[in-house]
Design an enzyme around this catalytic site. Sequence first.
Site, PDB file in Angstrom:
ATOM      1  N   ALA A 168       0.820  -1.213   0.000  1.00  0.00           N
ATOM      2  CA  ALA A 168       0.000   0.000   0.000  1.00  0.00           C
ATOM      3  C   ALA A 168       0.853   1.262   0.000  1.00  0.00           C
ATOM      4  O   ALA A 168       1.176   1.805  -1.053  1.00  0.00           O
ATOM      5  CB  ALA A 168      -0.974  -0.006   1.174  1.00  0.00           C
ATOM      6  N   CYS A 169       1.248   1.749   1.176  1.00  0.00           N
ATOM      7  CA  CYS A 169       1.880   3.068   1.259  1.00  0.00           C
ATOM      8  C   CYS A 169       3.254   3.124   0.597  1.00  0.00           C
ATOM      9  O   CYS A 169       3.603   4.124  -0.025  1.00  0.00           O
ATOM     10  CB  CYS A 169       1.956   3.513   2.718  1.00  0.00           C
ATOM     11  SG  CYS A 169       0.317   3.706   3.463  1.00  0.00           S
ATOM     12  N   VAL A 170       4.031   2.044   0.708  1.00  0.00           N
ATOM     13  CA  VAL A 170       5.326   2.021   0.017  1.00  0.00           C
ATOM     14  C   VAL A 170       5.111   1.944  -1.485  1.00  0.00           C
ATOM     15  O   VAL A 170       5.721   2.696  -2.256  1.00  0.00           O
ATOM     16  CB  VAL A 170       6.186   0.836   0.513  1.00  0.00           C
ATOM     17  CG1 VAL A 170       7.400   0.632  -0.388  1.00  0.00           C
ATOM     18  CG2 VAL A 170       6.631   1.079   1.945  1.00  0.00           C
ATOM     19  N   THR A 172       2.517   2.800  -3.384  1.00  0.00           N
ATOM     20  CA  THR A 172       1.977   4.017  -3.996  1.00  0.00           C
ATOM     21  C   THR A 172       2.989   5.152  -3.970  1.00  0.00           C
ATOM     22  O   THR A 172       3.029   5.980  -4.887  1.00  0.00           O
ATOM     23  CB  THR A 172       0.679   4.457  -3.299  1.00  0.00           C
ATOM     24  OG1 THR A 172       0.920   4.630  -1.898  1.00  0.00           O
ATOM     25  CG2 THR A 172      -0.431   3.445  -3.503  1.00  0.00           C
ATOM     26  N   THR A 173       3.833   5.198  -2.951  1.00  0.00           N
ATOM     27  CA  THR A 173       4.893   6.213  -2.902  1.00  0.00           C
ATOM     28  C   THR A 173       5.900   5.991  -4.027  1.00  0.00           C
ATOM     29  O   THR A 173       6.337   6.938  -4.689  1.00  0.00           O
ATOM     30  CB  THR A 173       5.593   6.194  -1.535  1.00  0.00           C
ATOM     31  OG1 THR A 173       4.650   6.559  -0.516  1.00  0.00           O
ATOM     32  CG2 THR A 173       6.770   7.156  -1.500  1.00  0.00           C
TER      33      THR A 173
END
Length: 234
Positions: A168-170, A172-173
């Site tokens: 998720a956060c990694v 999308t970053t």
Amino acid sequence: MRADLNAVLEEAFAEASNIYRERGFQRKVGFGAKPALISVDLANAWTRPGNPFTCEGMDDRIIPAMQDLLAAFRRNKLPVVHVTTCYQVTDRANPDTDMGLWHNKIPVEAVPENRKDLWAIDSRIEPIEGEQLLVKKRASSFHGTYLAGFLRAAGVDTILVTGVTASACVRTTVCDGLAEGFRTIAVKEAIGDRVPGAVAWNLFDIDAKFGDVETVESCVEYLDGIGASRSAAQ
């Protein structure tokens, strides 16, 4: 179960790699001239036990890898951005909540703004003076934040992305980082998740399409090379 899953994934990756290579994928974006470290959500809610967001592999893999990376960034005087997540309004019935609609999928109320102990960066890798602490509200560290502008103003062309979660956060970053024009490097040992297989699959897919997956060792060598070149030029 994990051993069996890893064996299945390795077999799938080998077959998929052949398909990708035949079609021109799995190219390298490479390291640039000036990197920054983007550390995503390595705050207590993710790194310590007992929270819905708690991830695996922190004590034995991710934290030590981060300590090595941070030491290299700091001795070579390169930018570091610590990213975390929290919410001001955690009442799901309030239409003005800064959680948006994400609370319909995941328990974002587990990191309220008034519980800094939860969203503070883990003390083992906490920011030092001069390093950025950025609070985000969505998965990507770029979405709705000043990150891209900060990096461009600092002359950064490469981002080394670490943290959680790979799915998720990694991810999308990394994807948004490439879209914003930065060379994106996912640091293998410093990325985690909550469920078995998620890290391996996402790093494989990132390496095929959105950035390069590099080891801590190769990243530290790159960072120290920049520092040595800078010293030689002075």
